[in-house]
Design an enzyme around this catalytic site. Structure first.
Site, PDB file in Angstrom:
ATOM      1  N   GLY A   1       0.776  -1.235   0.000  1.00  0.00           N
ATOM      2  CA  GLY A   1       0.000   0.000   0.000  1.00  0.00           C
ATOM      3  C   GLY A   1       0.805   1.280   0.000  1.00  0.00           C
ATOM      4  O   GLY A   1       0.375   2.295  -0.544  1.00  0.00           O
TER       5      GLY A   1
ATOM      6  N   GLU B   1       3.546   4.512   5.910  1.00  0.00           N
ATOM      7  CA  GLU B   1       2.345   3.683   5.756  1.00  0.00           C
ATOM      8  C   GLU B   1       1.304   4.388   4.907  1.00  0.00           C
ATOM      9  O   GLU B   1       1.261   5.617   4.855  1.00  0.00           O
ATOM     10  CB  GLU B   1       1.732   3.416   7.139  1.00  0.00           C
ATOM     11  CG  GLU B   1       2.086   2.065   7.731  1.00  0.00           C
ATOM     12  CD  GLU B   1       1.312   0.896   7.118  1.00  0.00           C
ATOM     13  OE1 GLU B   1       0.788   1.021   5.992  1.00  0.00           O
ATOM     14  OE2 GLU B   1       1.241  -0.141   7.778  1.00  0.00           O
TER      15      GLU B   1
ATOM     16  N   ASP C   1      -5.486   1.808  10.616  1.00  0.00           N
ATOM     17  CA  ASP C   1      -6.881   1.578  10.997  1.00  0.00           C
ATOM     18  C   ASP C   1      -6.932   1.226  12.482  1.00  0.00           C
ATOM     19  O   ASP C   1      -7.099   2.099  13.326  1.00  0.00           O
ATOM     20  CB  ASP C   1      -7.445   0.457  10.111  1.00  0.00           C
ATOM     21  CG  ASP C   1      -8.905   0.156  10.390  1.00  0.00           C
ATOM     22  OD1 ASP C   1      -9.498   0.849  11.239  1.00  0.00           O
ATOM     23  OD2 ASP C   1      -9.466  -0.767   9.772  1.00  0.00           O
TER      24      ASP C   1
ATOM     25  N   LYS D   1      -7.519   6.307  10.501  1.00  0.00           N
ATOM     26  CA  LYS D   1      -8.930   6.152  10.884  1.00  0.00           C
ATOM     27  C   LYS D   1      -9.091   6.399  12.387  1.00  0.00           C
ATOM     28  O   LYS D   1      -8.119   6.298  13.143  1.00  0.00           O
ATOM     29  CB  LYS D   1      -9.408   4.756  10.507  1.00  0.00           C
ATOM     30  CG  LYS D   1      -9.517   4.572   9.001  1.00  0.00           C
ATOM     31  CD  LYS D   1     -10.246   3.298   8.673  1.00  0.00           C
ATOM     32  CE  LYS D   1     -10.281   3.072   7.183  1.00  0.00           C
ATOM     33  NZ  LYS D   1     -10.891   1.782   6.843  1.00  0.00           N
TER      34      LYS D   1
ATOM     35  N   PHE E   1     -14.244   2.338   4.499  1.00  0.00           N
ATOM     36  CA  PHE E   1     -13.223   1.636   3.720  1.00  0.00           C
ATOM     37  C   PHE E   1     -12.947   2.452   2.464  1.00  0.00           C
ATOM     38  O   PHE E   1     -13.845   2.736   1.683  1.00  0.00           O
ATOM     39  CB  PHE E   1     -13.688   0.224   3.354  1.00  0.00           C
ATOM     40  CG  PHE E   1     -12.566  -0.619   2.833  1.00  0.00           C
ATOM     41  CD1 PHE E   1     -11.677  -1.242   3.711  1.00  0.00           C
ATOM     42  CD2 PHE E   1     -12.365  -0.760   1.468  1.00  0.00           C
ATOM     43  CE1 PHE E   1     -10.620  -2.000   3.231  1.00  0.00           C
ATOM     44  CE2 PHE E   1     -11.308  -1.522   0.979  1.00  0.00           C
ATOM     45  CZ  PHE E   1     -10.434  -2.141   1.861  1.00  0.00           C
ATOM     46  N   VAL E   2     -11.695   2.860   2.297  1.00  0.00           N
ATOM     47  CA  VAL E   2     -11.349   3.722   1.170  1.00  0.00           C
ATOM     48  C   VAL E   2     -10.351   3.030   0.226  1.00  0.00           C
ATOM     49  O   VAL E   2      -9.608   2.142   0.648  1.00  0.00           O
ATOM     50  CB  VAL E   2     -10.744   5.067   1.649  1.00  0.00           C
ATOM     51  CG1 VAL E   2     -11.787   5.896   2.370  1.00  0.00           C
ATOM     52  CG2 VAL E   2      -9.533   4.854   2.545  1.00  0.00           C
TER      53      VAL E   2
ATOM     54  N   ASP F   1      -6.060  -0.691  -1.702  1.00  0.00           N
ATOM     55  CA  ASP F   1      -6.790  -1.578  -2.615  1.00  0.00           C
ATOM     56  C   ASP F   1      -8.055  -2.147  -2.018  1.00  0.00           C
ATOM     57  O   ASP F   1      -8.244  -2.164  -0.798  1.00  0.00           O
ATOM     58  CB  ASP F   1      -5.901  -2.754  -3.026  1.00  0.00           C
ATOM     59  CG  ASP F   1      -5.786  -3.805  -1.913  1.00  0.00           C
ATOM     60  OD1 ASP F   1      -5.427  -3.422  -0.781  1.00  0.00           O
ATOM     61  OD2 ASP F   1      -6.074  -4.981  -2.185  1.00  0.00           O
TER      62      ASP F   1
END
Ligand code: IMP
Length: 183
Positions: free
Chosen positions: A48, A103, A107, A135, A156-157, A163
């Site tokens: 990510g 990062e 979350d 988050k 959720f993005v 992804d």
């Protein structure tokens, strides 16, 4: 790809590529100031953080080095469990280095909590964290994130490296998915 290329897949756009870029430059300036006179080792967390790493490193005005780790967090669907396995370790020794973990998103903070502990045990001069998105739950975890791009709602993005089922990492903007994508 841009949000307009996949408009039917998106519910709404949270941040445009321009907004991400603008904020990233501000964070880079802060990092430059904080590490003045020291060379930071950026540790990107695959997959990510690829986009954040590429853009953050180029936005810095000071020298830096880069390395990568790949971890898999056992979990189902869209939630991580905190049980982390190292799939790819660093290629460099971090003894006495100033490490900055890069990062995409924090979350629960469970993945990072494990990573920080793991890196701390290798004797670095310092370990700090930069994340592009955070988050709400992360703010109550024991992980101290020094640099945050955006605090976002508990949704959720996807996009900018993030992804869903392997897709949307190459979306320049960041947004939430339409319900039909999940079904
Ligand atoms: P944590 O351990 O709960 O902090 O989870 C961190 C990891 O979960 C991130 O590095 C992502 O891979 C994934 N993740 C968490 N939230 C999202 C999201 O909204 N979109 C995409 N991936 C996410």
């Amino acid at each position: 790809m841009d949000a307009t290329d996949i408009a039917q897949d998106l519910e709404h756009v949270l941040y445009t590529a321009e907004q991400v870029d603008g904020r990233l430059k501000e964070v880079a300036a802060q990092i430059d100031a904080d590490y003045a006179g020291r060379e930071v080792l950026l540790v990107g967390v695959l997959n990510g953080a690829v986009m954040v790493m590429a853009d953050l490193s180029r936005a810095l005005k000071s020298h830096c080095t880069m390395d990568w780790m790949a971890v898999s967090s056992y979990g189902s669907g869209t939630k991580s469990s905190g049980v982390v396995r190292i799939l790819k370790d660093l290629s460099t020794d971090i003894l006495d280095k100033d490490v900055l973990i890069v990062e995409d998103i924090v979350d629960t903070g469970l993945t990072l909590s494990y990573l920080v502990q793991n890196l701390q045990s290798r004797g670095p001069a310092s370990v700090e964290i930069m994340t592009m998105f955070r988050k709400p739950e992360a703010q109550t975890s024991d992980v101290d994130v020094k640099y945050v791009g955006f605090d976002i709602p508990n949704e959720f993005v996807v996009g900018y490296g993030l992804d869903y089922a392997g897709r949307y990492r190459n979306l320049r903007d960041v947004g939430t998915l339409a319900a039909h994508v999940y079904s």
